[in-house]
Design an enzyme around this catalytic site. Structure first.
Site, PDB file in Angstrom:
ATOM      1  CG  ASP A   1      -1.805  -0.726   1.185  1.00 54.04           C
ATOM      2  OD1 ASP A   1      -2.697  -1.387  -0.342  1.00 54.04           O
ATOM      3  OD2 ASP A   1      -3.268  -1.186   2.170  1.00 54.04           O
TER       4      ASP A   1
ATOM      5  CB  ALA B   1      -5.212   3.629   7.053  1.00 52.95           C
TER       6      ALA B   1
END
Length: 256
Positions: A45, A157
Site C-alpha cells: 500500500d 488504516a
C-alpha cells in the site's frame, strides 16, 4: 482504454517486486506511464500511495498487485491472464484530501493525501488544538497526541487504529478522529461531509510544537492546517470483482 491495454509496470524497491516487473514486462509489454493506458504498481500500500502521488495527475486507471507486507489497495499477484483481469476489473474512484499547512516561519506548504492527513505533537508535551469547520469554531481546545482527517479508503488504516469509524466508499464523508485525546476526554471525533473545510489552529505552538502529515509528506512546526477534499483531482483504482475495494471495506467491519 484500448482492447489490449498498454501497461506501465512500476516496482517497489524490493527484490520480489523488481523480479516481477521484469517478468511481467517481458510477457505483457512495457510502456512509460504517460504513454500507458493502465498503471500497474507492484508492491504494498505504501508503494501504491507513492504511485498515486507521483502519477495521479495523469488520470490513468491503476491496477496494483500485492508484493509487499500490506495490500489493502492491491489485487493478488498473479502472472497469468492479466489483460483479462484488467478488462473484468471494477473501478473505485478516490478523491484525495488537500492539505495547506502554515508554518511558524511563515511558509505555506500544500500536499495531497489519499489516506489521511494527521497532526501530531513533536515533543513530550501534548498538543493543544482549536478546530474550526467551515469558519465556525467547534472545539475551542483539544488536548491530545494528535488528530487526523481520513478518507473512506484510508479509514481502515491509521484512523481505525485510533478508534475512528470505517467509512463506506462513495458516501461523500470523511472521518475526523482524535489521537489519544486528554481533554475533552469523552470526545470521539466526528463524521463530516467531504467538502467541509477543516481548520486546525495550533495553540501555544512555541512550547507545544506540532507537525502535519499528508500520507507520508511531513511538515514540521505548523501553526495552522486547512484540509478539504480536493475538487479537481481524482484517481481510479481497478479491483478484481471477487474482492473489490467496497467489499474489503465492508469486510473489515465484520472481522473478529
Amino acid at each position: 482504454m484500448t482492447e489490449t491495454p498498454r501497461l506501465a509496470f512500476l516496482a517497489s524497491p524490493t527484490d520480489d517486486a523488481r523480479r516481477a516487473l521484469d517478468l511481467l514486462a517481458e510477457r505483457h509489454g512495457q510502456y512509460a506511464p504517460d504513454e500507458a493506458d493502465v498503471l500497474c504498481p507492484l508492491g504494498g500500500d505504501g508503494f501504491m500511495l507513492q504511485t498515486l502521488h507521483r502519477y495521479g495527475a495523469l488520470g490513468k486507471p491503476v491496477y496494483g498487485m500485492k508484493l509487499g507486507t500490506v495490500g489493502f489497495l492491491m489485487n493478488q499477484y498473479r502472472e497469468d491472464a492479466l489483460f483479462e483481469r484488467i478488462a473484468a476489473a471494477e473501478p473505485a474512484t478516490l478523491r484525495p484530501l488537500e492539505m495547506v499547512a502554515q508554518t511558524e516561519s511563515g511558509a505555506s506548504v500544500g500536499s495531497l493525501a489519499y489516506n489521511e492527513t494527521s497532526l501530531l505533537r513533536q515533543t513530550r508535551q501534548a498538543a493543544h488544538l482549536r478546530i474550526e469547520l467551515n469558519g465556525r469554531t467547534r472545539l475551542d481546545e483539544l488536548i491530545c497526541d494528535g488528530v487526523l482527517v481520513a478518507t473512506a479508503a484510508g479509514s481502515t488504516a491509521y484512523n481505525y487504529s485510533a478508534h475512528g469509524p470505517i467509512l463506506p466508499l462513495g458516501a461523500g464523508v470523511v472521518a475526523l478522529t482524535p489521537i489519544a485525546p486528554f481533554r475533552p476526554r469523552r470526545w470521539r471525533g466526528a463524521i463530516l461531509k467531504a467538502d467541509t473545510e477543516v481548520v486546525f489552529r495550533v495553540l501555544d505552538h512555541y512550547k507545544r510544537p506540532v507537525s502535519a502529515t499528508a500520507d507520508s509528506h511531513e511538515v514540521r512546526d505548523v501553526v495552522e492546517v486547512r484540509i478539504r477534499e480536493a475538487r479537481d483531482r481524482h484517481v481510479t483504482l481497478l479491483f478484481d470483482p471477487e474482492h473489490n475495494l467496497e467489499e474489503r471495506i465492508i469486510s473489515e467491519q465484520f472481522m473478529a
